[in-house]
Design a protein around this motif. Structure first.
Motif, short mmCIF file in Angstrom:
data_model
loop_
_atom_site.label_atom_id
_atom_site.label_comp_id
_atom_site.label_asym_id
_atom_site.label_seq_id
_atom_site.Cartn_x
_atom_site.Cartn_y
_atom_site.Cartn_z
N ASP A 236 0.98 -1.42 -0.29
CA ASP A 236 0.13 -0.13 -0.24
C ASP A 236 1.08 0.97 0.04
O ASP A 236 0.12 2.57 0.08
CB ASP A 236 -0.94 0.21 1.00
N TYR A 237 2.00 1.25 0.15
CA TYR A 237 2.74 2.17 0.74
C TYR A 237 4.05 1.89 -0.26
O TYR A 237 4.34 3.33 -1.19
CB TYR A 237 3.37 2.51 1.78
N ILE A 238 4.85 1.55 -0.11
CA ILE A 238 6.44 1.45 -1.36
C ILE A 238 5.60 1.14 -2.05
O ILE A 238 6.80 1.96 -3.10
CB ILE A 238 7.51 0.71 0.04
N LEU A 239 5.74 -0.04 -2.62
CA LEU A 239 5.50 -0.52 -4.05
C LEU A 239 4.03 0.44 -4.51
O LEU A 239 4.45 1.21 -5.82
CB LEU A 239 4.93 -1.93 -4.38
N ALA A 240 2.96 0.97 -3.66
CA ALA A 240 2.29 1.36 -4.79
C ALA A 240 2.58 2.37 -4.84
O ALA A 240 2.84 3.05 -6.25
CB ALA A 240 1.17 2.08 -3.78
N PHE A 241 3.19 3.81 -4.20
CA PHE A 241 3.94 4.87 -4.86
C PHE A 241 4.93 5.15 -5.46
O PHE A 241 5.40 5.45 -6.46
CB PHE A 241 3.90 5.94 -3.46
N THR A 242 6.06 4.24 -5.72
CA THR A 242 7.46 4.05 -5.82
C THR A 242 7.25 3.78 -7.60
O THR A 242 7.76 4.20 -9.07
CB THR A 242 8.20 3.06 -5.58
N SER A 243 5.81 3.37 -7.93
CA SER A 243 5.46 2.16 -9.22
C SER A 243 4.64 3.31 -9.89
O SER A 243 4.74 3.43 -11.55
CB SER A 243 4.53 1.44 -9.07
N LEU A 244 4.43 4.40 -8.94
CA LEU A 244 3.46 5.94 -10.47
C LEU A 244 5.36 6.59 -10.64
O LEU A 244 4.91 6.78 -11.81
CB LEU A 244 3.77 7.38 -9.17
#
Length: 193
Positions: free
Chosen positions: A82-90
């Motif tokens: 919900d945080y690391i992968l989700a926002f990095t993938s932007l």
């Protein structure tokens, strides 16, 4: 060369900070988390200006700021999704940064708009998939009785991600078409009209 690295680091930090500010000013907030906001735009801007790696770094920095300021903890893997992968993938939006620059440099606003939409879609879809998986694994208990957990997660996350994608794409098209210098593209004098 040193000035360029300092400029890059400064821009990444400023855009990540702007993204978290936008996140605190949502246009709409979903009941169990997630919101429609302008927070993805600064990350996409860095990805379109500097490229994939820098976009991923900006997204990761936004994730770190999210964890420090807005963490909802269920499980370490949920935090990762919900945080690391989700926002990095932007930052995956940076896959098309060269095409955007070339289109803007040639004055082809339709092509630039198409690539901006594509890049914004790639980053938004990657974030959506991460939230979707977290929704299935960690938030299934919120699904109404008789509703498949995967359908609940799909609808719930689409409820805020689709509007966020559309708003981001439209605003980035307007912004970059009117100010291509934001992605290091200078208007030719012949195209100034």
């Amino acid at each position: 060369m040193k000035t360029s690295k300092i400029q890059l680091m400064t821009e990444i930090a400023m855009c990540a900070a702007l993204a978290i500010v936008f996140d605190f000013l949502p246009l709409f907030t979903a009941p169990q988390g997630g919101s429609v906001s302008l927070s993805m735009i600064p990350v996409f801007l860095i990805a379109f200006r500097w490229g994939l790696k820098q976009g991923l770094i900006t997204g990761l920095l936004l994730a770190a700021l999210q964890i420090v300021t807005k963490l909802y903890f269920v499980h370490p893997i949920q935090v990762f999704l919900d945080y690391i992968l989700a926002f990095t993938s932007l930052g995956l939006a940076g896959l098309v940064y060269q095409q955007i620059k070339i289109s803007l440099a040639n004055g082809n606003k339709k092509s630039a708009a198409a690539y901006i939409i594509l890049g914004t879609f790639i980053g938004s879809l990657a974030r959506f998939i991460s939230h979707f998986i977290a929704g299935i694994v960690f938030y299934g208990s919120y699904a109404p009785k008789g509703t498949p957990v995967s359908l609940y997660s799909l609808v719930y996350n689409a409820w805020y991600m689709v509007p966020s994608f559309i708003i981001s794409a439209v605003l980035l098209i307007i912004l970059l078409s009117s100010a291509p210098v934001l992605v290091h593209v200078k208007k030719n004098r012949n195209q100034a009209a």
